[in-house]
Design a protein around this motif. Structure first.
Motif, PDB file in Angstrom:
ATOM      1  N   PRO A   1       0.824  -1.209   0.000  1.00 48.06           N
ATOM      2  CA  PRO A   1       0.000   0.000   0.000  1.00 48.06           C
ATOM      3  C   PRO A   1       0.859   1.260   0.000  1.00 48.06           C
ATOM      4  N   THR A   2       0.641   2.102  -0.995  1.00 44.25           N
ATOM      5  CA  THR A   2       1.455   3.293  -1.191  1.00 44.25           C
ATOM      6  C   THR A   2       0.546   4.516  -1.259  1.00 44.25           C
ATOM      7  N   TYR A   3       0.874   5.523  -0.467  1.00 41.71           N
ATOM      8  CA  TYR A   3       0.048   6.730  -0.423  1.00 41.71           C
ATOM      9  C   TYR A   3       0.034   7.460  -1.759  1.00 41.71           C
ATOM     10  N   VAL A   4      -1.123   8.057  -2.052  1.00 42.51           N
ATOM     11  CA  VAL A   4      -1.278   8.928  -3.206  1.00 42.51           C
ATOM     12  C   VAL A   4      -1.534  10.337  -2.675  1.00 42.51           C
ATOM     13  N   GLY A   5      -0.681  11.278  -3.038  1.00 40.93           N
ATOM     14  CA  GLY A   5      -0.856  12.645  -2.579  1.00 40.93           C
ATOM     15  C   GLY A   5      -0.086  12.928  -1.306  1.00 40.93           C
ATOM     16  N   GLU A   6      -0.279  14.120  -0.791  1.00 41.13           N
ATOM     17  CA  GLU A   6       0.403  14.564   0.415  1.00 41.13           C
ATOM     18  C   GLU A   6      -0.611  14.850   1.511  1.00 41.13           C
ATOM     19  N   ARG A   7      -0.217  14.504   2.721  1.00 42.26           N
ATOM     20  CA  ARG A   7      -1.105  14.710   3.860  1.00 42.26           C
ATOM     21  C   ARG A   7      -1.252  16.193   4.173  1.00 42.26           C
ATOM     22  N   ARG A   8      -2.475  16.580   4.547  1.00 44.74           N
ATOM     23  CA  ARG A   8      -2.758  17.945   4.976  1.00 44.74           C
ATOM     24  C   ARG A   8      -3.466  17.886   6.317  1.00 44.74           C
ATOM     25  N   ALA A   9      -2.769  18.241   7.370  1.00 41.71           N
ATOM     26  CA  ALA A   9      -3.391  18.223   8.694  1.00 41.71           C
ATOM     27  C   ALA A   9      -2.550  19.048   9.653  1.00 41.71           C
ATOM     28  N   GLY A  10      -3.207  19.730  10.566  1.00 46.08           N
ATOM     29  CA  GLY A  10      -2.479  20.512  11.548  1.00 46.08           C
ATOM     30  C   GLY A  10      -3.413  21.282  12.458  1.00 46.08           C
ATOM     31  N   VAL A  11      -2.834  21.894  13.463  1.00 44.68           N
ATOM     32  CA  VAL A  11      -3.579  22.692  14.429  1.00 44.68           C
ATOM     33  C   VAL A  11      -2.768  23.942  14.731  1.00 44.68           C
ATOM     34  N   THR A  12      -3.430  25.086  14.848  1.00 46.22           N
ATOM     35  CA  THR A  12      -2.780  26.282  15.374  1.00 46.22           C
ATOM     36  C   THR A  12      -3.351  26.567  16.761  1.00 46.22           C
ATOM     37  N   ALA A  13      -2.495  27.049  17.665  1.00 47.91           N
ATOM     38  CA  ALA A  13      -2.909  27.282  19.047  1.00 47.91           C
ATOM     39  C   ALA A  13      -2.443  28.662  19.508  1.00 47.91           C
ATOM     40  N   TRP A  14      -3.265  29.267  20.377  1.00 41.48           N
ATOM     41  CA  TRP A  14      -2.896  30.542  20.987  1.00 41.48           C
ATOM     42  C   TRP A  14      -2.227  30.263  22.328  1.00 41.48           C
ATOM     43  N   PHE A  15      -0.899  30.285  22.335  1.00 36.55           N
ATOM     44  CA  PHE A  15      -0.141  30.087  23.559  1.00 36.55           C
ATOM     45  C   PHE A  15       0.499  31.396  24.047  1.00 36.55           C
ATOM     46  N   GLY A  16       0.327  32.458  23.284  1.00 37.99           N
ATOM     47  CA  GLY A  16       0.950  33.731  23.642  1.00 37.99           C
ATOM     48  C   GLY A  16      -0.016  34.653  24.358  1.00 37.99           C
ATOM     49  N   ASP A  17       0.282  35.957  24.262  1.00 36.56           N
ATOM     50  CA  ASP A  17      -0.500  36.956  24.991  1.00 36.56           C
ATOM     51  C   ASP A  17      -1.411  37.773  24.089  1.00 36.56           C
ATOM     52  N   ASP A  18      -1.435  37.453  22.807  1.00 43.00           N
ATOM     53  CA  ASP A  18      -2.331  38.157  21.905  1.00 43.00           C
ATOM     54  C   ASP A  18      -2.762  37.201  20.791  1.00 43.00           C
ATOM     55  N   LEU A  19      -3.807  37.594  20.071  1.00 47.50           N
ATOM     56  CA  LEU A  19      -4.377  36.715  19.044  1.00 47.50           C
ATOM     57  C   LEU A  19      -3.531  36.647  17.783  1.00 47.50           C
ATOM     58  N   ASP A  20      -2.552  37.525  17.647  1.00 50.26           N
ATOM     59  CA  ASP A  20      -1.681  37.499  16.477  1.00 50.26           C
ATOM     60  C   ASP A  20      -0.530  36.496  16.635  1.00 50.26           C
ATOM     61  N   THR A  21      -0.334  35.998  17.835  1.00 51.45           N
ATOM     62  CA  THR A  21       0.750  35.055  18.092  1.00 51.45           C
ATOM     63  C   THR A  21       0.177  33.638  18.171  1.00 51.45           C
ATOM     64  N   THR A  22       0.547  32.818  17.213  1.00 53.74           N
ATOM     65  CA  THR A  22       0.040  31.448  17.191  1.00 53.74           C
ATOM     66  C   THR A  22       1.202  30.466  17.027  1.00 53.74           C
ATOM     67  N   THR A  23       0.962  29.254  17.464  1.00 50.85           N
ATOM     68  CA  THR A  23       1.918  28.160  17.301  1.00 50.85           C
ATOM     69  C   THR A  23       1.303  27.107  16.392  1.00 50.85           C
ATOM     70  N   LEU A  24       2.038  26.737  15.363  1.00 47.92           N
ATOM     71  CA  LEU A  24       1.549  25.747  14.406  1.00 47.92           C
ATOM     72  C   LEU A  24       2.078  24.365  14.766  1.00 47.92           C
ATOM     73  N   PHE A  25       1.168  23.403  14.843  1.00 49.43           N
ATOM     74  CA  PHE A  25       1.525  21.993  14.981  1.00 49.43           C
ATOM     75  C   PHE A  25       1.146  21.317  13.662  1.00 49.43           C
ATOM     76  N   ASP A  26       2.148  21.019  12.853  1.00 48.48           N
ATOM     77  CA  ASP A  26       1.939  20.449  11.522  1.00 48.48           C
ATOM     78  C   ASP A  26       1.926  18.926  11.630  1.00 48.48           C
ATOM     79  N   PHE A  27       0.782  18.321  11.348  1.00 46.06           N
ATOM     80  CA  PHE A  27       0.630  16.880  11.416  1.00 46.06           C
ATOM     81  C   PHE A  27       0.833  16.198  10.062  1.00 46.06           C
ATOM     82  N   SER A  28       1.299  16.949   9.087  1.00 51.89           N
ATOM     83  CA  SER A  28       1.325  16.408   7.732  1.00 51.89           C
ATOM     84  C   SER A  28       2.420  15.392   7.497  1.00 51.89           C
ATOM     85  N   ARG A  29       3.440  15.364   8.360  1.00 52.33           N
ATOM     86  CA  ARG A  29       4.529  14.396   8.187  1.00 52.33           C
ATOM     87  C   ARG A  29       4.798  13.695   9.507  1.00 52.33           C
TER      88      ARG A  29
END
Length: 261
Positions: A229-257
């Motif tokens: 079984p061999t994958y077709v295409g590339e995975r697209r998945a992730g989450v962004t989180a607000w761990f800072g002190d304002d809404l403009d600061t986000t941390t990306l958790f990329d689940f694609s690999r």
């Protein structure tokens, strides 16, 4: 991460992955439920295979819009089983016939309080004049056969689409991801032996035609290459989180690999 949708064509159909399934589980926030949702066009029929959870609604609407469609254009919804992350959004398609296994509905309808069954939506579907109950071996739409694959639930279905140049297997949660297919073992199954038999059946159908594309319930599409079984295409998945002190600061958790272990 790209928003591009995967597309597969055959003279008999056009297939688009509206929402890409993900082979993961949440550690402490209940079910993750990121399941695959596919759009199928065949002549005058427009079908959606599985409908995802509440969190998929924006992606469904956006994917349909990119395809030049509205929910009311969908003629048929095919549900592999009744769990919330595959079935709950049948209500989004006001003109569609809703196809689900009779064995599945007979099992799901009496259950209230099950962790992954949306009981009110199951009841509403049972009462709907648009419900179409199907059995093992039924032709659901031209070129699409329902194949019962119990284990994960008693009435799980695999949908087999036979085109001119390509076969497609929508395995739902009878085989959720590549790990289950390769190991022949199933996570979250009601009947382990039945799941193993269903996975072996899926393998037999997969091997029958070398052009077969398998679309699992929670993973990327796959082809067999030298029996692997061999994958077709590339995975697209992730989450962004607000761990800072304002809404403009986000941390990306990329689940694609997968991480290097």
């Amino acid at each position: 991460m790209s928003d591009a949708l995967q597309k597969f064509t055959d003279p008999a159909f056009d297939l688009t992955i509206l929402v890409q399934g993900f082979p993961g589980r949440s550690l402490c926030h209940g079910g993750l439920g990121w399941s695959t949702i596919a759009l199928l066009r065949m002549g005058d029929r427009i079908a959606v295979i599985d409908t995802g959870a509440f969190s998929a609604r924006k992606s469904i609407y956006a994917g349909l819009a990119r395809a030049g469609l509205a929910p009311a254009d969908v003629t048929d919804v095919l549900l592999t089983h009744a769990h919330y992350d595959h079935s709950i959004n049948w209500v989004l398609f006001p003109k569609a016939r809703i196809h689900i296994g009779k064995v599945e509905m007979d099992w799901a309808l009496p259950l209230w309080g099950d962790p992954v069954l949306p009981e009110l939506y199951v009841q509403a579907l049972a009462d709907s004049p648009r419900l179409a109950l199907i059995a093992d071996g039924d032709t659901v739409l031209p070129g699409i056969q329902a194949v019962r694959a119990p284990g994960h639930t008693p009435g799980c279905l695999v949908f087999r689409l036979d085109g001119e140049h390509r076969r497609v297997l929508f395995s739902g949660d009878a085989a959720k991801n590549r790990a289950e297919l390769v190991s022949r073992a199933a996570d979250m199954t009601m009947d382990e032996a039945a799941s193993q038999s269903s996975i072996e059946m899926i393998w037999r159908m997969w091997r029958e035609r070398p052009d077969t594309l398998l679309i699992p319930g929670h993973d990327l599409p796959m082809l067999l290459e030298d029996g692997v079984p061999t994958y077709v295409g590339e995975r697209r998945a992730g989450v962004t989180a607000w761990f800072g002190d304002d809404l403009d600061t986000t941390t990306l958790f990329d689940f694609s690999r997968a991480p290097h272990l």
